[in-house]
Design a protein around this motif. Structure first.
Motif, PDB file in Angstrom:
ATOM      1  N   GLU A 119       0.847  -1.194   0.000  1.00 16.97           N
ATOM      2  CA  GLU A 119       0.000   0.000   0.000  1.00 16.97           C
ATOM      3  C   GLU A 119       0.885   1.248   0.000  1.00 16.97           C
ATOM      4  OE1 GLU A 119      -3.671   2.057   2.464  1.00 16.97           O
ATOM      5  OE2 GLU A 119      -2.773   0.215   3.218  1.00 16.97           O
ATOM      6  N   ARG A 120       0.530   2.205  -0.837  1.00 18.31           N
ATOM      7  CA  ARG A 120       1.268   3.465  -0.943  1.00 18.31           C
ATOM      8  C   ARG A 120       0.276   4.617  -0.991  1.00 18.31           C
ATOM      9  NH1 ARG A 120       6.068   2.844  -5.263  1.00 18.31           N
ATOM     10  NH2 ARG A 120       6.551   0.673  -4.958  1.00 18.31           N
ATOM     11  N   HIS A 121       0.720   5.726  -0.494  1.00 20.99           N
ATOM     12  CA  HIS A 121      -0.037   6.973  -0.613  1.00 20.99           C
ATOM     13  C   HIS A 121       0.942   8.016  -1.126  1.00 20.99           C
ATOM     14  CE1 HIS A 121      -3.405   5.310   1.693  1.00 20.99           C
ATOM     15  NE2 HIS A 121      -2.474   4.748   2.446  1.00 20.99           N
ATOM     16  N   VAL A 122       0.936   8.246  -2.414  1.00 22.21           N
ATOM     17  CA  VAL A 122       1.862   9.196  -3.026  1.00 22.21           C
ATOM     18  C   VAL A 122       1.018  10.257  -3.722  1.00 22.21           C
ATOM     19  CG1 VAL A 122       3.734   9.514  -4.686  1.00 22.21           C
ATOM     20  CG2 VAL A 122       3.569   7.380  -3.376  1.00 22.21           C
ATOM     21  N   ARG A 123       1.225  11.497  -3.340  1.00 22.16           N
ATOM     22  CA  ARG A 123       0.449  12.589  -3.925  1.00 22.16           C
ATOM     23  C   ARG A 123       1.358  13.781  -4.178  1.00 22.16           C
ATOM     24  NH1 ARG A 123      -2.192   8.791  -3.472  1.00 22.16           N
ATOM     25  NH2 ARG A 123      -4.252   8.475  -2.643  1.00 22.16           N
ATOM     26  N   MET A 124       0.995  14.545  -5.170  1.00 24.49           N
ATOM     27  CA  MET A 124       1.642  15.831  -5.402  1.00 24.49           C
ATOM     28  C   MET A 124       0.532  16.822  -5.662  1.00 24.49           C
ATOM     29  SD  MET A 124       4.560  16.835  -8.112  1.00 24.49           S
ATOM     30  CE  MET A 124       5.277  18.448  -8.101  1.00 24.49           C
ATOM     31  N   ALA A 125       0.569  17.933  -4.990  1.00 21.56           N
ATOM     32  CA  ALA A 125      -0.474  18.947  -5.153  1.00 21.56           C
ATOM     33  C   ALA A 125       0.187  20.304  -5.374  1.00 21.56           C
ATOM     34  CB  ALA A 125      -1.358  18.994  -3.910  1.00 21.56           C
ATOM     35  N   HIS A 126      -0.342  21.040  -6.298  1.00 15.42           N
ATOM     36  CA  HIS A 126       0.116  22.408  -6.523  1.00 15.42           C
ATOM     37  C   HIS A 126      -0.908  23.323  -5.872  1.00 15.42           C
ATOM     38  CE1 HIS A 126       3.296  21.211  -9.231  1.00 15.42           C
ATOM     39  NE2 HIS A 126       2.444  20.349  -9.758  1.00 15.42           N
ATOM     40  N   LEU A 127      -0.458  24.130  -4.942  1.00 19.00           N
ATOM     41  CA  LEU A 127      -1.348  24.972  -4.145  1.00 19.00           C
ATOM     42  C   LEU A 127      -1.017  26.440  -4.370  1.00 19.00           C
ATOM     43  CD1 LEU A 127      -0.812  22.959  -0.837  1.00 19.00           C
ATOM     44  CD2 LEU A 127      -2.618  22.598  -2.523  1.00 19.00           C
ATOM     45  N   ARG A 128      -1.992  27.260  -4.149  1.00 22.67           N
ATOM     46  CA  ARG A 128      -1.770  28.713  -4.159  1.00 22.67           C
ATOM     47  C   ARG A 128      -2.165  29.203  -2.774  1.00 22.67           C
ATOM     48  NH1 ARG A 128      -1.126  31.282  -9.299  1.00 22.67           N
ATOM     49  NH2 ARG A 128      -1.080  29.672 -10.898  1.00 22.67           N
ATOM     50  N   LEU A 129      -1.147  29.585  -1.998  1.00 23.43           N
ATOM     51  CA  LEU A 129      -1.350  29.916  -0.592  1.00 23.43           C
ATOM     52  C   LEU A 129      -0.770  31.279  -0.256  1.00 23.43           C
ATOM     53  CD1 LEU A 129      -0.110  26.498   0.861  1.00 23.43           C
ATOM     54  CD2 LEU A 129      -2.478  27.162   0.443  1.00 23.43           C
ATOM     55  N   THR A 130      -1.383  31.915   0.727  1.00 22.16           N
ATOM     56  CA  THR A 130      -0.776  33.130   1.272  1.00 22.16           C
ATOM     57  C   THR A 130       0.446  32.710   2.081  1.00 22.16           C
ATOM     58  OG1 THR A 130      -2.024  33.036   3.341  1.00 22.16           O
ATOM     59  CG2 THR A 130      -3.068  34.221   1.489  1.00 22.16           C
ATOM     60  N   ASP A 131       1.288  33.668   2.435  1.00 14.22           N
ATOM     61  CA  ASP A 131       2.451  33.349   3.265  1.00 14.22           C
ATOM     62  C   ASP A 131       2.013  32.744   4.603  1.00 14.22           C
ATOM     63  OD1 ASP A 131       4.180  34.217   1.305  1.00 14.22           O
ATOM     64  OD2 ASP A 131       4.468  36.214   2.196  1.00 14.22           O
ATOM     65  N   GLU A 132       0.918  33.233   5.151  1.00 15.94           N
ATOM     66  CA  GLU A 132       0.415  32.716   6.426  1.00 15.94           C
ATOM     67  C   GLU A 132      -0.080  31.273   6.267  1.00 15.94           C
ATOM     68  OE1 GLU A 132      -0.691  35.709   5.093  1.00 15.94           O
ATOM     69  OE2 GLU A 132       0.640  36.922   6.349  1.00 15.94           O
ATOM     70  N   GLN A 133      -0.813  30.992   5.191  1.00 13.82           N
ATOM     71  CA  GLN A 133      -1.297  29.632   4.944  1.00 13.82           C
ATOM     72  C   GLN A 133      -0.126  28.670   4.716  1.00 13.82           C
ATOM     73  OE1 GLN A 133      -3.743  30.697   1.590  1.00 13.82           O
ATOM     74  NE2 GLN A 133      -5.653  30.327   2.735  1.00 13.82           N
ATOM     75  N   PHE A 134       0.880  29.148   3.994  1.00 16.65           N
ATOM     76  CA  PHE A 134       2.072  28.343   3.736  1.00 16.65           C
ATOM     77  C   PHE A 134       2.741  27.956   5.063  1.00 16.65           C
ATOM     78  CE2 PHE A 134       6.585  27.817   2.817  1.00 16.65           C
ATOM     79  CZ  PHE A 134       6.588  27.025   1.671  1.00 16.65           C
ATOM     80  N   ALA A 135       2.944  28.945   5.931  1.00 17.07           N
ATOM     81  CA  ALA A 135       3.579  28.687   7.235  1.00 17.07           C
ATOM     82  C   ALA A 135       2.716  27.759   8.084  1.00 17.07           C
ATOM     83  CB  ALA A 135       3.829  30.006   7.963  1.00 17.07           C
TER      84      ALA A 135
END
Length: 179
Positions: A119-135
């Motif tokens: 079993e594997r869980h491999v994901r890649m997501a491209h996100l658009r976040l504010t600096d606060e959301q990123f932190a």
């Protein structure tokens, strides 16, 4: 030394330490030592290495300060050494511009070597976040990893979790702040 007595983090600061962790075989040896002290013979058996090769890699890790002897015992006239990690986690230096991240290269190599039917869980997501959301996301990922590390039981099968949260290089170019 029980795992709860280990220092939390070992900071890789020297070239010798970086060379020691940059080798995939030594990376995998450290994974074997993650939960319990282990002898060179046990490492060799678990990894399919010769004792000589296991001993060589362990000496380099010990010299770099990444592993240490935590217990010895005499077996048929020979001193058997049990090795353990020097800390619960290892922090690598920033690889710098254009430098590959050793941890990510090892994670990909481990993933490629993992059984295909597991079993594997491999994901890649491209996100658009504010600096606060990123932190906040970075802190939440770290807290989740720490929470599950505390729940780890050496008697259970091994599982690896690797995450990377970063701003791609093209972000600066799209913003026009770098060329």
């Amino acid at each position: 030394m029980p795992a709860d007595e280990l220092p939390e983090t070992f900071h890789v600061t020297t070239d010798e330490q970086l060379r020691a962790v940059s080798n995939l075989t030594r990376h995998r040896i450290m994974a074997v030592l993650r939960f319990e002290p282990t002898t060179i013979t046990q490492v060799a058996e678990r990894m399919g290495l010769s004792k000589g090769s296991s001993s060589y890699h362990m000496r380099l890790l010990e010299r770099a300060g990444l592993v240490k002897v935590v217990r010895t015992r005499k077996v048929r006239g020979v001193i058997e050494r049990y090795y353990a990690m020097a800390a619960r986690s290892i922090e690598l230096p920033d690889p710098g511009e254009g430098g590959p991240d050793v941890l990510m290269r090892h994670a990909v190599a481990d993933l490629e070597a993992a059984p295909l039917d597991g079993e594997r869980h491999v994901r890649m997501a491209h996100l658009r976040l504010t600096d606060e959301q990123f932190a906040e996301l970075g802190a939440r990922l770290q807290a989740l990893a720490d929470e599950y590390r505390e729940l780890s039981d050496p008697a259970l099968p091994d599982a690896s979790l690797v995450f990377a949260l970063f701003h791609p290089a093209w972000r600066e170019q799209a913003d026009g702040s770098a060329e």
